[in-house]
Design an enzyme around this catalytic site. Structure first.
Site, PDB file in Angstrom:
ATOM      1  N   ASP A 198      -6.157   2.837   2.770  1.00 60.64           N
ATOM      2  CA  ASP A 198      -6.076   1.519   2.114  1.00 60.64           C
ATOM      3  C   ASP A 198      -4.922   0.743   2.760  1.00 60.64           C
ATOM      4  OD1 ASP A 198      -6.218  -0.562   0.308  1.00 60.64           O
ATOM      5  OD2 ASP A 198      -5.609   0.618  -1.437  1.00 60.64           O
TER       6      ASP A 198
ATOM      7  N   LYS B 201      -7.928   8.731  -1.257  1.00 61.70           N
ATOM      8  CA  LYS B 201      -7.446   7.443  -0.751  1.00 61.70           C
ATOM      9  C   LYS B 201      -5.932   7.499  -0.579  1.00 61.70           C
ATOM     10  CE  LYS B 201      -6.469   3.620  -3.182  1.00 61.70           C
ATOM     11  NZ  LYS B 201      -5.334   2.804  -2.734  1.00 61.70           N
TER      12      LYS B 201
ATOM     13  N   ARG C 270     -10.936   3.232 -15.673  1.00 63.66           N
ATOM     14  CA  ARG C 270     -10.236   4.032 -16.684  1.00 63.66           C
ATOM     15  C   ARG C 270     -11.251   4.749 -17.564  1.00 63.66           C
ATOM     16  NH1 ARG C 270      -6.776   3.563 -13.731  1.00 63.66           N
ATOM     17  NH2 ARG C 270      -4.684   2.726 -13.976  1.00 63.66           N
TER      18      ARG C 270
ATOM     19  N   HIS D 166      -4.070  -7.233   8.383  1.00 60.68           N
ATOM     20  CA  HIS D 166      -4.245  -8.686   8.509  1.00 60.68           C
ATOM     21  C   HIS D 166      -3.303  -9.161   9.612  1.00 60.68           C
ATOM     22  CE1 HIS D 166      -4.581 -12.814   6.238  1.00 60.68           C
ATOM     23  NE2 HIS D 166      -4.967 -12.878   7.497  1.00 60.68           N
ATOM     24  N   ASP D 167      -3.853  -9.442  10.792  1.00 56.43           N
ATOM     25  CA  ASP D 167      -3.033  -9.864  11.927  1.00 56.43           C
ATOM     26  C   ASP D 167      -3.985 -10.501  12.940  1.00 56.43           C
ATOM     27  OD1 ASP D 167      -0.966 -10.029  13.924  1.00 56.43           O
ATOM     28  OD2 ASP D 167       0.004  -8.289  13.032  1.00 56.43           O
ATOM     29  N   ILE D 168      -3.503 -10.786  14.145  1.00 55.05           N
ATOM     30  CA  ILE D 168      -4.405 -11.351  15.146  1.00 55.05           C
ATOM     31  C   ILE D 168      -5.424 -10.274  15.544  1.00 55.05           C
ATOM     32  CG2 ILE D 168      -2.781 -13.063  16.025  1.00 55.05           C
ATOM     33  CD1 ILE D 168      -2.205 -11.132  18.367  1.00 55.05           C
ATOM     34  N   PRO D 169      -6.608 -10.708  15.998  1.00 53.88           N
ATOM     35  CA  PRO D 169      -7.690  -9.749  16.276  1.00 53.88           C
ATOM     36  C   PRO D 169      -7.271  -8.590  17.178  1.00 53.88           C
ATOM     37  CG  PRO D 169      -8.558 -11.983  16.342  1.00 53.88           C
ATOM     38  CD  PRO D 169      -7.067 -12.114  16.169  1.00 53.88           C
ATOM     39  N   ASN D 170      -6.522  -8.872  18.236  1.00 54.94           N
ATOM     40  CA  ASN D 170      -6.149  -7.814  19.178  1.00 54.94           C
ATOM     41  C   ASN D 170      -5.311  -6.736  18.494  1.00 54.94           C
ATOM     42  OD1 ASN D 170      -6.022  -6.846  21.979  1.00 54.94           O
ATOM     43  ND2 ASN D 170      -3.813  -7.225  21.720  1.00 54.94           N
ATOM     44  N   THR D 171      -4.388  -7.155  17.653  1.00 53.70           N
ATOM     45  CA  THR D 171      -3.503  -6.200  16.969  1.00 53.70           C
ATOM     46  C   THR D 171      -4.278  -5.396  15.926  1.00 53.70           C
ATOM     47  OG1 THR D 171      -1.631  -7.653  17.344  1.00 53.70           O
ATOM     48  CG2 THR D 171      -1.395  -6.037  15.585  1.00 53.70           C
TER      49      THR D 171
ATOM     50  N   GLY E  55      -6.828   6.521  -9.674  1.00 51.77           N
ATOM     51  CA  GLY E  55      -5.536   7.135  -9.386  1.00 51.77           C
ATOM     52  C   GLY E  55      -4.964   7.844 -10.587  1.00 51.77           C
ATOM     53  N   ARG E  56      -4.098   7.135 -11.320  1.00 45.91           N
ATOM     54  CA  ARG E  56      -3.305   7.768 -12.367  1.00 45.91           C
ATOM     55  C   ARG E  56      -4.072   8.538 -13.442  1.00 45.91           C
ATOM     56  NH1 ARG E  56       0.050   2.357 -12.801  1.00 45.91           N
ATOM     57  NH2 ARG E  56      -1.989   1.690 -12.019  1.00 45.91           N
TER      58      ARG E  56
ATOM     59  N   GLN F  56      -3.270  -1.877 -15.175  1.00 45.04           N
ATOM     60  CA  GLN F  56      -4.608  -2.430 -14.972  1.00 45.04           C
ATOM     61  C   GLN F  56      -5.016  -3.205 -16.221  1.00 45.04           C
ATOM     62  OE1 GLN F  56      -5.972  -2.399 -12.142  1.00 45.04           O
ATOM     63  NE2 GLN F  56      -5.584  -0.485 -11.043  1.00 45.04           N
TER      64      GLN F  56
ATOM     65  N   THR G  72      -6.787  -8.771  -6.687  1.00 47.99           N
ATOM     66  CA  THR G  72      -6.983  -8.971  -8.134  1.00 47.99           C
ATOM     67  C   THR G  72      -5.709  -9.482  -8.812  1.00 47.99           C
ATOM     68  OG1 THR G  72      -6.616  -6.606  -8.388  1.00 47.99           O
ATOM     69  CG2 THR G  72      -8.880  -7.344  -8.474  1.00 47.99           C
TER      70      THR G  72
ATOM     71  N   LYS H  90      -5.184  -2.451   4.379  1.00 45.15           N
ATOM     72  CA  LYS H  90      -5.307  -3.919   4.254  1.00 45.15           C
ATOM     73  C   LYS H  90      -4.718  -4.645   5.466  1.00 45.15           C
ATOM     74  CE  LYS H  90      -5.237  -3.969  -0.842  1.00 45.15           C
ATOM     75  NZ  LYS H  90      -4.852  -2.583  -1.195  1.00 45.15           N
TER      76      LYS H  90
HETATM   77  O1  C5P Z   1      -3.714   4.517 -10.677  1.00 48.05           O
HETATM   78  P1  C5P Z   1      -4.848   3.550 -10.555  1.00 48.05           P
HETATM   79  O2  C5P Z   1      -6.184   4.133 -10.969  1.00 48.05           O
HETATM   80  O3  C5P Z   1      -4.573   2.224 -11.231  1.00 48.05           O
HETATM   81  O4  C5P Z   1      -4.936   3.301  -8.987  1.00 48.05           O
HETATM   82  C1  C5P Z   1      -5.760   2.335  -8.415  1.00 48.05           C
HETATM   83  C2  C5P Z   1      -5.580   2.332  -6.923  1.00 48.05           C
HETATM   84  O5  C5P Z   1      -6.361   1.289  -6.367  1.00 48.05           O
HETATM   85  C3  C5P Z   1      -4.148   2.079  -6.471  1.00 48.05           C
HETATM   86  O6  C5P Z   1      -3.951   2.809  -5.258  1.00 48.05           O
HETATM   87  C4  C5P Z   1      -4.125   0.585  -6.204  1.00 48.05           C
HETATM   88  O7  C5P Z   1      -3.198   0.240  -5.199  1.00 48.05           O
HETATM   89  C5  C5P Z   1      -5.548   0.335  -5.717  1.00 48.05           C
HETATM   90  N1  C5P Z   1      -6.023  -1.016  -5.951  1.00 48.05           N
HETATM   91  C6  C5P Z   1      -6.087  -1.600  -7.205  1.00 48.05           C
HETATM   92  N2  C5P Z   1      -6.553  -2.872  -7.362  1.00 48.05           N
HETATM   93  C7  C5P Z   1      -6.940  -3.577  -6.310  1.00 48.05           C
HETATM   94  C8  C5P Z   1      -6.902  -3.008  -5.033  1.00 48.05           C
HETATM   95  C9  C5P Z   1      -6.424  -1.711  -4.886  1.00 48.05           C
HETATM   96  O8  C5P Z   1      -5.750  -0.974  -8.194  1.00 48.05           O
HETATM   97  N3  C5P Z   1      -7.407  -4.788  -6.496  1.00 48.05           N
END
Ligand code: C5P
Length: 234
Positions: free
Chosen positions: A60, A33, A180, A64-69, A209-210, A189, A119, A62
Site C-alpha cells: 500500500d 498488506k 469492522r 504519485h510522481d512523474i511517470p518515469n519515477t 487491520g486492527r 474508522q 476517504t 500510493k
Molecule cells: O485497522 P484498520 O482495519 O482500520 O486498517 C485499515 C487499513 O487500510 C490501514 O492500513 C489503513 O491505512 C488502510 N486504509 C484505510 N482507508 C483508506 C485507505 C487505506 O483504512 N481509505
C-alpha cells in the site's frame, strides 16, 4: 469458500511483530498488506520477509510522481515480489500506464490498483486543493480514468462499491478498507461495513487491520471472519 478475500493490514514498524502476526493468521486470510509505516521502518528486506511467508502481498505505497519515477519504483516493487500495489490515479493516464508496463515487465500477474479520493478528504478539502467535486463524483471520474489507463481496480470505501461497480463493470477489482466485524471497536474508522456486508455489496478484497491484529488471539479473529464469509459465500 472460494478464495479468502481478506488481506490483513500489518501496520507496525516492528519486523518481528509483523512476522509473528503474519505467521499466526496465514492459514485464515487471503493475503497480507504492508503500508508506509512498515515499509519505511523495515525497508525492502522487510517486504521480502513478508513475501517469503507465502501469501500474496499488497504493498500500500500510493505512489504519485512523474511517470518515469513511478515506473521505476513499480518495477522495484514487482521485483520484491509484491502481487498488488497502488498508485494515485490523479497522477494521470501516462503515469498509470507506465507503472503497469514496468510492473508487468517483471511479473505480468502483478495487479496495479488506483487510489482515487482519500476517504479522509471531504468536499470542502477537495475544493481547497482545486479538484472538482463533489468527492463522490470525483471518485467515479478517477476510477473510470484508472480503468481506461490499464489499472486492475481501485481502493474504495464500502459506500462507493455500488457506484463503482456500475461505472467500471464486474471485472474491476474493488479493494475495500474500513471493515469492522459486528460489535468490533470502530477506532478511527467512521463509515464501516461488516466483512459479509462488504463482500455481498461486491468488494473483491477486504482490507482488515486492527480487528485482527489488535485481537488477543489474531488467528482466532481471522478464522471467525473467514467462517462468517464462508457462510455468506457458500
Ligand atoms: O485497522 P484498520 O482495519 O482500520 O486498517 C485499515 C487499513 O487500510 C490501514 O492500513 C489503513 O491505512 C488502510 N486504509 C484505510 N482507508 C483508506 C485507505 C487505506 O483504512 N481509505
Amino acid at each position: 469458500m472460494r478464495k479468502n478475500p481478506v488481506f490483513v493490514a500489518i501496520d507496525t514498524p516492528d519486523l518481528q511483530r509483523a512476522l509473528t502476526l503474519s505467521r499466526a493468521v496465514k492459514d485464515h486470510v487471503g493475503g497480507l498488506k504492508v503500508g508506509l509505516e512498515f515499509i519505511t521502518a523495515c525497508g525492502p528486506d522487510g517486504v521480502k520477509k513478508i513475501v517469503e511467508i507465502g501469501l500474496p502481498v499488497f504493498a500500500d505505497v500510493k505512489f504519485h510522481d512523474i511517470p518515469n519515477t513511478v515506473a521505476a519504483a513499480s518495477r522495484e516493487l514487482a521485483r520484491l515480489g509484491a502481487k498488488l500495489f497502488n498508485i494515485h490515479t490523479s497522477g494521470g493516464e501516462v503515469m498509470m500506464r507506465e507503472a503497469v508496463a514496468a510492473a508487468h515487465a517483471v511479473d505480468p500477474h502483478v495487479k496495479v490498483i488506483g487510489v482515487t479520493v482519500l476517504t479522509s478528504i471531504d468536499d470542502t478539502l477537495l475544493d481547497s486543493v482545486g479538484q472538482r467535486g463533489p468527492a463522490a463524483d470525483q471518485v467515479v471520474r478517477l476510477a473510470k480514468l484508472a480503468k481506461a489507463s490499464g489499472l486492475d481496480g481501485v481502493v474504495c470505501s464500502a459506500l462507493e462499491i455500488a457506484a463503482l461497480r456500475k461505472a467500471c463493470g464486474k471485472d474491476f477489482l474493488l479493494v475495500v478498507p474500513g471493515i469492522r466485524p459486528a460489535g468490533a471497536d470502530l477506532a478511527d474508522q467512521r463509515r464501516v461495513m461488516t466483512p459479509a456486508q462488504a463482500h455481498a455489496a461486491g468488494a473483491d478484497i477486504l482490507v482488515i487491520g486492527r480487528p485482527i491484529t489488535g485481537a488477543k488471539d489474531p488467528a482466532a479473529a481471522a478464522q471467525a471472519i473467514a467462517s462468517e464469509l464462508a457462510g455468506t459465500m457458500a
